[in-house]
Scaffold this motif. Sequence first.
Motif, PDB file in Angstrom:
ATOM      1  N   GLU A 169       0.829  -1.201   0.000  1.00 38.21           N
ATOM      2  CA  GLU A 169       0.000   0.000   0.000  1.00 38.21           C
ATOM      3  C   GLU A 169       0.866   1.254   0.000  1.00 38.21           C
ATOM      4  O   GLU A 169       1.924   1.298   0.618  1.00 38.21           O
ATOM      5  CB  GLU A 169      -0.923   0.019   1.220  1.00 38.21           C
ATOM      6  CG  GLU A 169      -1.954  -1.104   1.256  1.00 38.21           C
ATOM      7  CD  GLU A 169      -1.433  -2.342   1.949  1.00 38.21           C
ATOM      8  OE1 GLU A 169      -0.203  -2.414   2.201  1.00 38.21           O
ATOM      9  OE2 GLU A 169      -2.238  -3.249   2.212  1.00 38.21           O
ATOM     10  N   GLY A 170       0.386   2.299  -0.685  1.00 34.26           N
ATOM     11  CA  GLY A 170       1.139   3.552  -0.742  1.00 34.26           C
ATOM     12  C   GLY A 170       2.515   3.350  -1.343  1.00 34.26           C
ATOM     13  O   GLY A 170       2.653   2.773  -2.416  1.00 34.26           O
ATOM     14  N   GLU A 171       3.537   3.816  -0.638  1.00 35.09           N
ATOM     15  CA  GLU A 171       4.906   3.649  -1.098  1.00 35.09           C
ATOM     16  C   GLU A 171       5.459   2.268  -0.762  1.00 35.09           C
ATOM     17  O   GLU A 171       6.578   1.933  -1.154  1.00 35.09           O
ATOM     18  CB  GLU A 171       5.800   4.727  -0.481  1.00 35.09           C
ATOM     19  CG  GLU A 171       5.434   6.148  -0.900  1.00 35.09           C
ATOM     20  CD  GLU A 171       6.333   7.185  -0.266  1.00 35.09           C
ATOM     21  OE1 GLU A 171       7.166   6.802   0.579  1.00 35.09           O
ATOM     22  OE2 GLU A 171       6.219   8.368  -0.619  1.00 35.09           O
TER      23      GLU A 171
END
Length: 214
Positions: free
Chosen positions: A73-75
């Motif tokens: 998730e995300g980075e």
Amino acid sequence: LDKYKSEPKDRITVKVGGDMEFEPKLELKRWDEVGFSVKLKETEAGNPSLSFVGDKIKWSKGNIDIEYYDYAEGEGGYKMVWFLKEKPLTNKVDFSIQSENLDFFYQPPLNLENTDPNLTCTETQCKNADGNIVSERPENVVGSYVVYHSTKGGMNDVYGKDYKAGQAFIIYRPRLIDANGLEAWGNLHIENGIYSVKLPDDFYNKAVSPIKSN
């Protein structure tokens, strides 16, 4: 587990489990020259157990379970998630932490950090007199630690390593969740070789086991 991510100019090493035998320890390195490790300060009696569920590594002993795994998730990043099967006698879980060539910077709530009388701040936002947001800090970054290379940043070295601003890692503050879905932010503190997570008093008093630190 020992694996590499990214290109040689920005290599990240993730190692779980120690050297001679498995222990509740996570080691991270970047650029082949900085890193830190976090290891549970064991207080439980009995023998530990180790299991593998999909991509997760699960270590258990007494009242505590710890899972280690990648997340996208995300980075992206690497998680160390612990579970308390029963409410502990104290509201704090301690780990030992060791680091190499790193500086740790605590990220306080913006309303405590701000010194500009012209700004109105909450924990996560500061606004000017016109009501415009001039700075923001995500909830999981408030109370976190941003970790920088102690000597390098804003440059590439002769070997082509990409330090950018020198930020190596970020240690987000943990989100606590009990069996009934009650949630709170854990209070993260790193000092004198100890990485501790304190369960806020109100959450600790009301929480129903098991308790997850995500």
